[in-house]
Design a protein around this motif. Structure first.
Motif, short mmCIF file in Angstrom:
data_model
loop_
_atom_site.label_atom_id
_atom_site.label_comp_id
_atom_site.label_asym_id
_atom_site.label_seq_id
_atom_site.Cartn_x
_atom_site.Cartn_y
_atom_site.Cartn_z
N MET A 54 55.89 35.12 23.18
CA MET A 54 57.10 35.53 23.88
C MET A 54 58.26 34.65 23.42
SD MET A 54 58.25 37.64 26.18
CE MET A 54 59.70 37.90 27.18
N VAL A 58 56.11 35.17 33.71
CA VAL A 58 56.92 35.76 32.65
C VAL A 58 57.92 36.79 33.19
CG1 VAL A 58 55.16 37.51 32.14
CG2 VAL A 58 56.82 36.87 30.37
N GLY A 69 53.03 33.44 27.46
CA GLY A 69 54.36 33.98 27.70
C GLY A 69 54.98 33.49 28.99
N PRO A 83 57.78 28.46 26.45
CA PRO A 83 56.67 29.40 26.67
C PRO A 83 55.32 28.72 26.51
CG PRO A 83 57.74 29.81 24.56
CD PRO A 83 58.58 28.81 25.26
N CYS A 97 57.06 25.97 21.68
CA CYS A 97 56.10 26.25 22.74
C CYS A 97 55.72 24.97 23.47
CB CYS A 97 54.84 26.93 22.19
SG CYS A 97 53.71 25.79 21.34
#
Length: 234
Positions: free
Chosen positions: A1, A183, A168, A49, A85
């Motif tokens: 994501m 999310v 995500g 994420p 991330c």
């Protein structure tokens, strides 16, 4: 994501205390990852994420040095982590085997990973700190993960510290610990949290100036109007 940098910046500017309050008002309560505290106090707040990883209890036929070279290994997972991330690992809350050490943390940092979150522990404390990868975990243990745990995959739903986390979802972590934002709620929560931070900064300023809490926290209509006027004057 992939998220807009402005959304993540808003989340990174809000404390986890504010974010959990916002989520509570939205009916989402179980978001604080138990057993995951800052390895070093004062680490920068991070937001990004989730890159999920999962360990299960070890078994003698699979917990061998050969596991380090398996296609499903922590090494392979690290090489799959996208920049920006936050790596989050379900380690079953085990505190007798370190899931990551200095070399893997250094590689994560080189790949642009923002931080590592786990309900387990890490090893090579000095080296991990030297890697400058922000880490939230349950402590330190010398034995490697393979002594007690089996790594079984990444980029799948996990339960870390008693919290459900899906790839995500967004993780935010600071000195109060680490939380997850579903999310589907990320953008809405980012907007509300930014507004809440402004409001609470004004309330704190009023308290420091001698104002009583009654009618201020929470605010009555009179103080709401005073707050709105202060925003217009900015």
């Amino acid at each position: 994501m992939v998220y807009d940098d402005r959304v993540l910046a808003k989340l990174a500017s809000a404390t986890t205390a504010t974010l959990t309050t916002v989520l509570f008002k939205k009916g989402i309560r179980n978001v604080w990852i138990r057993g995951s505290t800052p390895l070093v106090a004062g680490q920068p707040r991070v937001a990004g994420p989730a890159f999920t990883m999962r360990f299960i209890s070890g078994r003698e036929d699979i917990n061998t040095p050969a596991a380090w070279s398996s296609p499903t290994s922590t090494r392979a997972a690290v090489e799959s982590m996208p920049p920006g991330c936050i790596a989050i690992a379900d380690a079953l809350g085990r505190t007798d085997a370190g899931i990551f050490g200095d070399i893997l943390c250094a590689r994560m940092r080189a790949r642009g990973v923002k931080g590592l979150i786990s309900d387990g522990v890490v090893r090579d404390r000095v080296g991990v700190i030297s890697s400058e990868l922000p880490v939230w975990c349950s402590g330190i243990a010398a034995p490697p993960a393979v002594a007690q745990l089996a790594f079984v995959g990444w980029d799948q739903p996990i339960s870390c510290g008693g919290v459900a986390i899906f790839p995500g979802d967004v993780i935010v972590a600071d000195d109060d610990g680490a939380i997850v934002i579903p999310v589907t709620m990320v953008e809405e929560v980012a907007e509300i949290a930014a507004e809440q931070e402004l409001l609470e900064a004004w309330i704190l300023q009023e308290v420091q100036g001698g104002q009583p809490l009654t009618g201020l926290y929470p605010m009555n209509q009179e103080n709401e109007e005073r707050y709105r006027r202060s925003l217009q004057a900015r």
